[in-house]
Motif scaffolding. Sequence first.
Motif, PDB file in Angstrom:
ATOM      1  N   THR A  78      -4.439 -36.077  32.100  1.00  0.00           N
ATOM      2  CA  THR A  78      -5.034 -35.601  30.848  1.00  0.00           C
ATOM      3  C   THR A  78      -6.276 -34.760  31.134  1.00  0.00           C
ATOM      4  O   THR A  78      -6.471 -33.686  30.536  1.00  0.00           O
ATOM      5  N   GLU A  79      -7.122 -35.231  32.035  1.00  0.00           N
ATOM      6  CA  GLU A  79      -8.338 -34.487  32.351  1.00  0.00           C
ATOM      7  C   GLU A  79      -8.020 -33.187  33.087  1.00  0.00           C
ATOM      8  O   GLU A  79      -8.660 -32.154  32.855  1.00  0.00           O
ATOM      9  N   TRP A  80      -7.025 -33.218  33.961  1.00  0.00           N
ATOM     10  CA  TRP A  80      -6.587 -32.003  34.655  1.00  0.00           C
ATOM     11  C   TRP A  80      -6.124 -30.960  33.631  1.00  0.00           C
ATOM     12  O   TRP A  80      -6.525 -29.794  33.681  1.00  0.00           O
ATOM     13  N   THR A  81      -5.302 -31.393  32.690  1.00  0.00           N
ATOM     14  CA  THR A  81      -4.791 -30.488  31.666  1.00  0.00           C
ATOM     15  C   THR A  81      -5.910 -29.976  30.776  1.00  0.00           C
ATOM     16  O   THR A  81      -5.908 -28.810  30.358  1.00  0.00           O
ATOM     17  N   THR A  82      -6.881 -30.828  30.501  1.00  0.00           N
ATOM     18  CA  THR A  82      -8.033 -30.422  29.693  1.00  0.00           C
ATOM     19  C   THR A  82      -8.780 -29.271  30.341  1.00  0.00           C
ATOM     20  O   THR A  82      -9.115 -28.275  29.687  1.00  0.00           O
ATOM     21  N   VAL A  83      -9.044 -29.377  31.633  1.00  0.00           N
ATOM     22  CA  VAL A  83      -9.790 -28.328  32.335  1.00  0.00           C
ATOM     23  C   VAL A  83      -8.967 -27.046  32.427  1.00  0.00           C
ATOM     24  O   VAL A  83      -9.490 -25.938  32.213  1.00  0.00           O
ATOM     25  N   LYS A  84      -7.680 -27.170  32.726  1.00  0.00           N
ATOM     26  CA  LYS A  84      -6.837 -25.976  32.786  1.00  0.00           C
ATOM     27  C   LYS A  84      -6.784 -25.275  31.423  1.00  0.00           C
ATOM     28  O   LYS A  84      -6.796 -24.041  31.331  1.00  0.00           O
ATOM     29  N   THR A  85      -6.743 -26.060  30.368  1.00  0.00           N
ATOM     30  CA  THR A  85      -6.725 -25.510  29.017  1.00  0.00           C
ATOM     31  C   THR A  85      -8.043 -24.820  28.691  1.00  0.00           C
ATOM     32  O   THR A  85      -8.067 -23.687  28.203  1.00  0.00           O
ATOM     33  N   ARG A  86      -9.137 -25.501  28.953  1.00  0.00           N
ATOM     34  CA  ARG A  86     -10.469 -24.973  28.611  1.00  0.00           C
ATOM     35  C   ARG A  86     -10.727 -23.631  29.279  1.00  0.00           C
ATOM     36  O   ARG A  86     -11.287 -22.725  28.666  1.00  0.00           O
ATOM     37  N   TRP A  87     -10.306 -23.511  30.540  1.00  0.00           N
ATOM     38  CA  TRP A  87     -10.614 -22.300  31.295  1.00  0.00           C
ATOM     39  C   TRP A  87      -9.454 -21.302  31.357  1.00  0.00           C
ATOM     40  O   TRP A  87      -9.533 -20.292  32.055  1.00  0.00           O
ATOM     41  N   GLY A  88      -8.387 -21.568  30.627  1.00  0.00           N
ATOM     42  CA  GLY A  88      -7.269 -20.638  30.577  1.00  0.00           C
ATOM     43  C   GLY A  88      -6.594 -20.443  31.917  1.00  0.00           C
ATOM     44  O   GLY A  88      -6.100 -19.347  32.224  1.00  0.00           O
ATOM     45  N   LEU A  89      -6.531 -21.503  32.720  1.00  0.00           N
ATOM     46  CA  LEU A  89      -5.921 -21.422  34.040  1.00  0.00           C
ATOM     47  C   LEU A  89      -4.415 -21.690  33.951  1.00  0.00           C
ATOM     48  O   LEU A  89      -3.960 -22.466  33.102  1.00  0.00           O
ATOM     49  N   THR A  90      -3.674 -21.091  34.850  1.00  0.00           N
ATOM     50  CA  THR A  90      -2.218 -21.253  34.857  1.00  0.00           C
ATOM     51  C   THR A  90      -1.800 -22.469  35.678  1.00  0.00           C
ATOM     52  O   THR A  90      -2.622 -23.102  36.357  1.00  0.00           O
ATOM     53  N   VAL A  91      -0.524 -22.774  35.635  1.00  0.00           N
ATOM     54  CA  VAL A  91       0.070 -23.815  36.480  1.00  0.00           C
ATOM     55  C   VAL A  91       1.291 -23.223  37.168  1.00  0.00           C
ATOM     56  O   VAL A  91       1.919 -22.291  36.654  1.00  0.00           O
ATOM     57  N   ASP A  92       1.633 -23.753  38.346  1.00  0.00           N
ATOM     58  CA  ASP A  92       2.883 -23.316  38.974  1.00  0.00           C
ATOM     59  C   ASP A  92       3.994 -24.288  38.571  1.00  0.00           C
ATOM     60  O   ASP A  92       3.751 -25.301  37.902  1.00  0.00           O
ATOM     61  N   GLU A  93       5.223 -23.978  38.965  1.00  0.00           N
ATOM     62  CA  GLU A  93       6.375 -24.766  38.511  1.00  0.00           C
ATOM     63  C   GLU A  93       6.293 -26.229  38.951  1.00  0.00           C
ATOM     64  O   GLU A  93       6.548 -27.145  38.162  1.00  0.00           O
TER      65      GLU A  93
END
Length: 215
Positions: free
Chosen positions: A176-191
């Motif tokens: 949840t916290e990982w997703t929060t930070v990726k969301t906040r900063w507009g970062l992508t994820v790989d497959e």
Amino acid sequence: MIRSSAALALLPLAAAFLLAPAPAYAAPTPLSEAIEALTVAEESREGYDRSLFPHWVDADRNGCNTRAEVLLEEAVTAPEVGERCRLIGGEWYSYYDDRTFTDARGLDIDHMVPLAEAWDSGASQWSTQRRQAYANDLDEPVALVAVSAASNRSKADKDPAQWLPPAADAHCRYVTEWTTVKTRWGLTVDEAERAALDSVAENCPDAVVETTPAP
């Protein structure tokens, strides 16, 4: 070509739409939905250097740098603050591995999404000023976390497809916290990362993401 008065009247509304900030999860959003909203893209480590993310600055010039500010914020029992923000005593809980510490020297401050991972996921395109803001983000409570040095160094720059906290009960919180930070900063994820997030989220029906876009 002369625009109609009706079209001209719509221009301010169109401009406002284009300038509107990215959607914010200021209201709680189910973890699975927040993961689904992340952009999937290939990653590249080319050009990365940790020095490109100036960190542990004293942004408010109160004598305590970012590391110390996190330790003060997350202390279970507050330490005394000596000269040059030296912390004396105190108690901390490292949720990654379910351990308690009474000496700040046994702790690292972990970037929830490591600097190298942030670089891979979009930060390579940022200015140094924005990378500094990311590396010292005290406005998002989950961006930086005090954890045992051992767990932080085991994690290194791995994403959730490669590493999860050794304490199994911590997995929902961590993802949840990982997703929060990726969301906040507009970062992508790989497959692979996306698949790992989805896999953990299946067992976290009550987990929600709540944040706002970074300035």
